[in-house]
Design a protein around this motif. Sequence first.
Motif: not given
Length: 274
Positions: A172-176, A218-222
């Motif tokens: 998800f970091r790669r996608l964003t 959880d996902l917002e922190r990561a």
Amino acid sequence: MAGVKVRLDEAMGTSLIMLYGLAHDAHATPSILGDTVAAQALEKVDYDFARLKLSPKLTALAVTTRAKHFDGWTAQFLAQHERATVVNLGAGLDSRVWRVAPGAGVTWYDVDYPEVAEVRRKIFPSRDNYHLIGSSVTEPDWLEQIRPDLPTLIVAQGLTMYLQPEEGQSLFRRLTDHFARGAVILDTHNSYALRRQNKLVHRHFGATMHWAINGPDDLERAVPQLHCTDVVSGVVLQGRAPGLPIAYQILVKLIQSVPVIRDAGLYLRYEFGS
């Protein structure tokens, strides 16, 4: 004509349940989604569904209730963006692109393992502005095939729980990082659901779930680029499905006061970019 032999193991095999539920609903009266494309695709498949010991009605209700909600989020995004990109991660054997029927300004990508992509090519029709990428979603190279500048909707239904937490967060970091702006819609299992569901999926497909997401934070922190805009309890939503047996409706009402069970499966929507 001989059917398409489907031998998908581990997490890939769960996509058969999706197709089975959609097809059964298409033949029901009334039908929730009326997905005739899924029904026609299932007729081409050579697979012994009896061994899964599924209840056709309950499977159809579970599958279509979730699919309808994600179809709605997808249609909403596309109504706001006439020119856009949709990236459907872990597409499995879902026929969402035909249900949503995006306009000419939308380019749609379904991404899944090469084995799944090969089955999709054999059982689903072609359509304009539709692309199928045969790759694990966690491999970085496939992303370079997609232009980054248009508003992008990333769909991850039935995916996150099968990823390792580190690889999911990296994905998800790669996608964003790649796409300029857009939205992410996904469903989750919390720690309680992961323990319960692992017994079922491992018995049928040898699959194991790894990533528990206990809430939108959880996902917002990561992945700090993501900002949650909507949270829906999948348990509560499915408890309202039309035609659900009374006993299940009562059970859902009772468990709404128990957060760990109520939030066993969440449907989450995030936005990112400008």
